[in-house]
Design an enzyme around this catalytic site. Structure first.
Site, short mmCIF file in Angstrom:
data_model
loop_
_atom_site.label_atom_id
_atom_site.label_comp_id
_atom_site.label_asym_id
_atom_site.label_seq_id
_atom_site.Cartn_x
_atom_site.Cartn_y
_atom_site.Cartn_z
CD GLU A 282 -3.19 -0.43 2.07
OE1 GLU A 282 -2.96 0.24 3.21
OE2 GLU A 282 -4.37 -0.86 1.90
CG HIS A 303 8.58 -29.31 -0.57
ND1 HIS A 303 8.81 -30.47 -0.73
CD2 HIS A 303 9.23 -28.84 0.53
CE1 HIS A 303 10.06 -30.62 0.14
NE2 HIS A 303 9.96 -29.52 0.95
CE LYS A 411 -11.12 1.48 2.95
NZ LYS A 411 -10.54 2.01 4.02
#
Ligand code: PA5
Length: 423
Positions: A282, A303, A411
């Site tokens: 951010e 893995h 938002k």
């Protein structure tokens, strides 16, 4: 308390080329020239009364309930989650909480998984419940809906008046609907300082209250942060490892290494890397610039993503966060590996070293940050170290470390979708 080792192409780290810019950035940060730089000296200036209030409130919550639901997202969630995962037992909720007479801690408000909420509400029926709702803006959708639902649950179960005594709100001093509601209903509140943004707020009440409820020593945590604050108040790049790390990120970015992969071999650091991803992502990834933060938990990811590390496109560098001493270490005295490793932690370090050697074949740049131990003090120290290194890295990249226009965009779209609001 933090050691930095690194391998980059020979001749790349001529710190003198960065010193002048670092000196300017250091002054800018220490003089708090930009908005939202209150975290820079927060560990040195947080008031004792606030600390006492947090400790007393944490004790009150411990007396009142057997389950605390902490509601928040992003910077209002990840710091506390990272700290509790790091310092409390992996079996805290299922075993140690009851043994230590502390509430189980559940998190909510960081997603909209309907199954999770359905089962959380069922789970809470067997507990005495308190809520800690955290939102600086007081308007973010995910925590708002979780709070609405859980507040309704409390009111139905305990009645309006008793429910209000079980709700703790951490929000802006004056703005937002959560502040207005808290004043109206008389919830106990704490303030998110005006000059500290979400992802830099873990050492404020945002992180400290839930962390203290979980029985972690927040005084030691603030001491650790204060120690880092003093140690890195030093513009000399040749001795300031926090600034060196920030500069290394920038240097590697310029070499086309656009991904930083945070790797941890101690599983309890997993959420700390989630916090790091938010902090760097951010803060730095904007205007088409910045290093993308990713994280891997080893040995698990050796893995799977180990293949990419070894033979994938070399557009990344690796940053391993290592712990020197682990206090609850399992002995391997009777194991087949006793000859090479006395403990599980020693074996883990051998695996880490083997992976580093393998990836070294490709000349993949790697950075290794080592903390001496996992403790409340070292958590506070690491938080401050990374916050400052992140700010330095962002300034070197040429972006504002303290805004998040991309997140605000999403938002805003939610608001439009829900209320038909105009942009
Ligand atoms: O770092 C940030 O500013 C964000 O991640 C916020 O913390 C997050 O979006 C939550 O916002 P709020 O605390 O206002 O609900």
């Amino acid at each position: 308390m933090m050691e930095l080792d690194y391998w980059v192409q020979p001749g790349l780290t001529d710190w003198s080329q960065y010193q002048q810019r670092i000196t300017e950035i250091h002054k800018k940060l220490m003089n708090k020239e930009d908005s939202y730089t209150g975290w820079v000296d927060w560990p040195l200036r947080m008031e004792t009364e606030l600390l006492q209030d947090l400790l007393c409130t944490a004790e009150e919550i411990r007396q009142k309930c057997t389950a605390l639901v902490v509601i928040g997202i992003g910077g209002s969630y990840l710091g506390a989650k990272a700290c509790i995962e790091l310092l409390q037992s992996p079996f805290y909720n299922e075993y140690y909480a009851a043994q230590q007479k502390r509430p189980r801690i559940y998190f909510a408000g960081h997603h909209l998984s309907t199954i999770y909420y359905y089962e959380l509400l069922e789970r809470l029926n067997n507990e005495e419940v308190c809520l800690c709702v955290i939102s600086k803006s007081g308007t973010t959708l995910e925590p708002s809906i979780a709070f609405e639902m859980l507040r309704g649950y409390l009111q139905e179960r305990y009645g309006q008046a008793e429910a209000a005594k079980r709700i703790y709100a951490i929000t802006d001093a004056s703005k937002g609907t959560l502040r207005a509601e808290a004043e109206d209903k008389g919830y106990k509140t704490f303030v998110v300082p005006d000059d500290i943004g979400g992802r830099y707020s873990v050492l404020t009440p945002v992180g400290l209250l839930p962390i203290a409820v979980a029985g972690i020593d927040i005084e030691a945590m603030l001491e650790g942060a204060a120690m880092a604050c003093r140690e890195y108040d030093n513009e000399d790049l040749s001795s300031n490892v926090c600034y060196q790390y920030g500069a290394l990120r920038n240097l590697l970015q310029q070499q086309g290494k656009v991904i930083e992969i945070f790797e941890v071999y101690e599983g309890r650091l997993r959420y700390f890397t989630e916090w790091l991803k938010q902090l760097f992502g951010e803060s730095e990834c904007k205007e088409g610039k910045g290093v993308i933060p990713m994280s891997l938990q080893m040995s698990t990811d050796l893995h799977s993503m180990g293949q990419f590390l070894q033979e994938g496109r070399q557009i990344f560098f690796e940053t391993t966060l290592t712990v020197e001493h682990i206090c609850k270490d399992v002995s391997l005295e009777k194991s087949q590996f006793a000859g090479v490793a006395r403990t599980m932690h020693e074996l883990n370090l051998i695996v880490e070293d083997s992976a580093r050697k393998a990836h070294g074949k490709n000349q993949t740049p790697n950075i290794r940050l080592t903390v001496s131990e996992l403790s409340a003090r070292s958590f506070g120290y690491m938080v401050y170290f990374f916050e400052k290194a992140c700010a330095v890295s962002c300034y070197l990249t040429g972006v504002n470390p303290f805004d998040q226009p991309g997140v605000e965009d999403y938002k805003r779209n939610i608001k439009i979708a829900l209320q038909g609001e105009k942009c």
